[in-house]
Structures are given as structure tokens and as C-alpha cells.
Design a protein around this motif. Structure first.
Motif, PDB file in Angstrom:
ATOM      1  N   ALA A  57      -0.605 145.750  57.143  1.00 41.88           N
ATOM      2  CA  ALA A  57      -0.790 144.300  57.173  1.00 41.88           C
ATOM      3  C   ALA A  57      -2.172 143.941  57.707  1.00 41.88           C
ATOM      4  N   ASP A  58      -2.740 144.844  58.500  1.00 40.13           N
ATOM      5  CA  ASP A  58      -4.061 144.582  59.075  1.00 40.13           C
ATOM      6  C   ASP A  58      -5.188 145.048  58.157  1.00 40.13           C
ATOM      7  N   ASN A  59      -5.030 146.251  57.552  1.00 44.10           N
ATOM      8  CA  ASN A  59      -6.122 146.774  56.711  1.00 44.10           C
ATOM      9  C   ASN A  59      -5.911 146.518  55.221  1.00 44.10           C
ATOM     10  N   HIS A  60      -4.787 145.909  54.838  1.00 47.42           N
ATOM     11  CA  HIS A  60      -4.487 145.536  53.449  1.00 47.42           C
ATOM     12  C   HIS A  60      -4.468 146.745  52.510  1.00 47.42           C
ATOM     13  N   ALA A  61      -4.010 147.870  53.002  1.00 49.53           N
ATOM     14  CA  ALA A  61      -3.905 149.079  52.174  1.00 49.53           C
ATOM     15  C   ALA A  61      -2.628 149.032  51.347  1.00 49.53           C
ATOM     16  N   PHE A  62      -2.703 149.596  50.155  1.00 50.54           N
ATOM     17  CA  PHE A  62      -1.550 149.594  49.250  1.00 50.54           C
ATOM     18  C   PHE A  62      -0.705 150.833  49.494  1.00 50.54           C
ATOM     19  N   THR A  63       0.596 150.653  49.636  1.00 53.85           N
ATOM     20  CA  THR A  63       1.537 151.763  49.669  1.00 53.85           C
ATOM     21  C   THR A  63       2.908 151.270  49.240  1.00 53.85           C
ATOM     22  N   ALA A  64       3.447 151.891  48.218  1.00 59.40           N
ATOM     23  CA  ALA A  64       4.769 151.515  47.732  1.00 59.40           C
ATOM     24  C   ALA A  64       5.877 152.039  48.627  1.00 59.40           C
ATOM     25  N   LEU A  65       5.580 152.960  49.533  1.00 58.27           N
ATOM     26  CA  LEU A  65       6.612 153.488  50.418  1.00 58.27           C
ATOM     27  C   LEU A  65       7.104 152.448  51.411  1.00 58.27           C
ATOM     28  N   LEU A  66       6.329 151.407  51.643  1.00 62.28           N
ATOM     29  CA  LEU A  66       6.743 150.364  52.573  1.00 62.28           C
ATOM     30  C   LEU A  66       7.498 149.237  51.887  1.00 62.28           C
ATOM     31  N   TRP A  67       7.826 149.426  50.615  1.00 60.10           N
ATOM     32  CA  TRP A  67       8.659 148.437  49.944  1.00 60.10           C
ATOM     33  C   TRP A  67      10.104 148.517  50.408  1.00 60.10           C
ATOM     34  N   SER A  68      10.499 149.656  50.923  1.00 63.19           N
ATOM     35  CA  SER A  68      11.860 149.839  51.421  1.00 63.19           C
ATOM     36  C   SER A  68      11.849 150.951  52.460  1.00 63.19           C
ATOM     37  N   ASP A  69      12.701 150.824  53.458  1.00 59.12           N
ATOM     38  CA  ASP A  69      12.789 151.846  54.497  1.00 59.12           C
ATOM     39  C   ASP A  69      13.996 152.756  54.322  1.00 59.12           C
TER      40      ASP A  69
END
Length: 412
Positions: free
Chosen positions: A67-79
């Protein structure tokens, strides 16, 4: 003025008329996909600790960082554990597809998504090679890296040969199916607000989706060759530009590394290589490290030689012979780093980046050697397979039929 205009026109025609460096782009495709695939397979037993939702770098911590560096990762779409396992499997399959050159355009996009998602999930995991993979996975999307040494190239040759014989080539069904699945996933991710950290990756994914649809539609329904030629020109420009960026990136890596080393006091006195050899983290073979570090002269030569080669390499690109010599030295350096310091994936990534400068003639000879070796193995395999027997031999070797032909043996 006429000579300048002629030179410019030839240059423009070359850049727009073909995708340059087909063998170099195939090598970097195979190299980076193979490096990533080997890494995922080696770390498969430890995947939970590295990237899992319950790993040391927790899901909430990763969410706060992205949320701070605006990096893309699809792994954080669901835990959930199921999402993580499915995505890790998808990253493996995407790496294997890109390595083999199967549906290279789609595979390169999925490869990028897998690399960015896993690496941005745990940014503190890596040895330097992850940064190279991170960048190159993005650049590979813009290249036509499946022109040679790929299943796509083999399929294209087979279809071209069928057309030359006057045969009808069946319509491609796998490509539209992949496009539909990819498009559905992208629509769902957009509608549900998953792309909330930045606009670059979503814009790129949507652009790729539209381009794939346009490419298929032009190939299926367009009349005449003009639309196809236009798409080819755009694709060639993107490919050649991306290949130039990859070369510039490799030169920038070596230039910055070399010039920063020059400013270090340990590199200036020739002792910088000695210290990593005696760190437990970088000593998989302590005996070999002790043997190398036992000579101060060797340490000084290695330190000064590393700095000189890295600083000089970008300036030798205009002299082919000197460039090839330094290219061999750089690959040898990374091979030693892989063995002595235990950094195989960093070294593989850097050797792959170096491979973009390999001569085309060398790569062609290498490909011919691999093809002959494969043909030789196939011939040996055919020799080991027994030849099919005739009907009489097969009948005679069947015990029941032989017994029936001879009649009952012994008392009933």
C-alpha cells in the motif's frame, strides 16, 4: 545528404521490417524462464516460509508495504491457502510454458505476473538475481521471443508446410480459449477492485488483452495484407526497442557496479573479494574458499580484474572481438560466483542477461549442435526398440496357440 538519407531509410526499414536478434531473444527467454522455474522447484518445500500467507513476512505486513510502495502482487488478493497454492502452481506452469515457447505471447504475460506477484509478496527474499528477473520479466512481454527454438516456431513451420502442399490448416482454438480465460480473470479482478495499488500493470494487462484479440481478428477476418503488415511493423518496433532496453540494462548494471567498486577502499587495496569468502552465508565449500583466499596475489588479481572488466564492458560493444573476450570473462566470473559463493540463481540470471550480446553465428552453431545431439539420441532410442515381428513369429511365440497347433500333450 543523399548518403545520410539512404542510411536512415535502411535503418528504419531494418527496425520496422523484422524482429532483430531472434536467437538472442530466444536465449534470454529460455534463460530467464529456466532460472525462475528452477528457483520455484528448489524452493517448493519452503514456499510457505518464503511467500505463504502464514510466513514470517505476514500477509498484513505485506499488505501494508504494498500500500505504501504501490507494488503489484496478486498473492495479496486473498489470504487463503488455496489461492496461494493455485497461484504458485500457475507461476510454475507459466515458467515452463515460456521455457518451451508454448503460446509465447500469453506465457510471457503470465510469467511476468508470477514473477512480480511472488517477489513483491516478500521483498526481502532474494540474492540480487531477483532484481534482474523482476526487470527482465517486464521487458520480455514486449519481445517476440518465440521466433526460434520454441513450440510456437515449430507449429508455424508445420502450418506453413501444410499451406505449401495445398492442405487446409485448421483454425486455432487454443489461442482464443486462452484469451477468453485470461480476459475473464482480468475482468473479474478489475470489477472486484483488486488493482488498487497502481495503474501500470493493469493498463499493461488490458493492452495485451486488446492486442491479442485484435491480432486474432485480423488473422481471421481481415481482407488483404495491409492490416497484418501494420501489426507486424508495430510488433517489430516494440521487440527491437525492448531488446535495446535489455542490452542497455545489462550495460547499466555492470557500469554502476564497476564504478561503485572503484570508490570502495577494499576494492582499491585489492582485499574486497577476501571477506565474502569467509562469511558462513557465502561459504558452501569452505575448503575451496580457503584455497582461493590463501594467496594474496590471487585475491588482488581477482578484485582488480573484476572492476576493470565491469567498467570496460559497456565501452567494448563497438569492438566485436574485445566484447566477446570480456563476455567470456564475465560469464566465467558468474560461474565462479555460483560455485564458490553459492549464488546459482543470481549467476544464472546475470549469465542470461550477458547472453543477449552473444554472436548470432555462435548461437546458430550451438543450436545445430543441440539438434544433432537430439537426433543422435533419437536414433539410439530407435535402435534399442525391438523391430515388430511378423504374424508367423508372433503366432509361434504364443504358448496357447503353439499348444493348440501341436494337439494335446500327455494324458488328459
Amino acid at each position: 545528404m543523399n548518403r545520410l538519407s539512404l542510411t536512415l531509410s535502411r535503418g528504419i526499414a531494418r527496425v520496422t521490417g523484422s524482429a532483430l536478434g531472434p536467437y538472442q531473444s530466444a536465449v534470454i527467454r529460455i534463460g530467464f524462464a529456466g532460472t525462475w522455474l528452477l528457483f520455484l522447484l528448489r524452493e517448493f518445500p519452503h514456499r510457505q516460509e518464503l511467500y505463504g500467507p502464514t510466513g514470517p513476512w505476514g500477509w498484513n505486513l505485506a499488505k501494508e508495504l504494498t500500500a505504501d510502495n504501490h507494488a503489484f502482487t496478486a498473492l495479496l488478493w486473498s489470504d487463503t491457502q488455496l489461492w496461494f497454492e493455485c497461484f504458485y502452481l500457475l507461476a510454475l506452469l507459466a515458467g515452463a510454458a515460456l521455457l518451451l515457447g508454448w503460446r509465447t505471447r500469453t506465457a510471457s504475460v503470465l510469467f511476468m505476473v508470477g514473477v512480480l506477484s511472488l517477489q513483491n509478496r516478500s521483498v526481502f527474499v532474494g540474492d540480487g538475481g531477483d532484481n534482474v528477473l523482476h526487470l527482465m520479466s517486464f521487458y520480455l512481454v514486449f519481445t517476440r521471443c518465440g521466433q526460434v527454438w520454441s513450440l510456437d516456431a515449430r507449429r508455424a513451420e508445420r502450418d506453413e508446410a501444410a499451406r505449401a502442399r495445398g492442405e487446409r490448416v485448421p483454425a486455432d482454438r487454443v489461442g482464443p480459449a486462452l484469451w477468453a480465460v485470461f480476459g475473464l480473470a482480468l475482468v473479474l479482478a478489475t470489477v472486484t477492485g483488486r488493482f488498487d495499488n497502481g495503474w501500470l500493470i493493469p493498463a499493461l494487462l488490458w493492452t495485451v488483452l486488446v492486442v491479442l484479440a485484435l491480432w486474432w481478428a485480423v488473422g481471421r477476418w481481415a481482407k488483404g495484407r495491409d492490416p497484418k503488415i501494420l501489426l507486424d511493423v508495430v510488433a517489430n518496433i516494440l521487440h527491437n526497442g525492448a531488446l535495446a532496453v535489455i542490452m542497455a540494462e545489462a550495460c547499466l548494471i555492470y557500469a554502476t557496479a564497476g564504478w561503485y567498486k572503484i570508490q570502495g577502499s577494499r576494492w582499491q587495496d585489492g582485499t574486497a573479494v577476501y571477506y565474502p569468502l569467509h562469511l558462513d552465508y557465502f561459504s558452501p565449500w569452505p575448503g575451496l574458499a580457503d584455497l582461493m583466499s590463501s594467496s594474496g596475489t590471487i585475491m588482488m588479481v581477482v578484485a582488480y580484474g573484476t572492476v576493470m572488466v565491469q567498467v570496460a564492458f559497456p565501452f567494448t560493444l563497438f569492438n566485436r572481438r574485445v566484447k566477446n573476450v570480456l563476455l567470456v570473462l564475465l560469464m566465467l566470473e558468474h560461474t565462479v560466483i555460483a560455485v564458490v559463493l553459492g549464488l546459482p540463481f543470481f549467476s544464472l540470471a546475470m549469465i542470461t542477461a550477458d547472453a543477449v550480446f552473444l554472436p548470432t553465428s555462435f548461437l546458430r552453431r550451438l543450436g545445430a549442435l543441440v539438434a544433432r545431439a537430439r537426433a543422435r539420441i533419437a536414433r539410439r532410442a530407435e535402435r534399442t526398440v525391438p523391430a515388430p515381428r511378423s504374424a508367423e513369429e508372433a503366432e509361434a511365440s504364443t504358448p496357447g496357440r503353439v499348444e493348440a497347433a501341436q494337439g494335446p500333450v500327455g494324458p488328459r
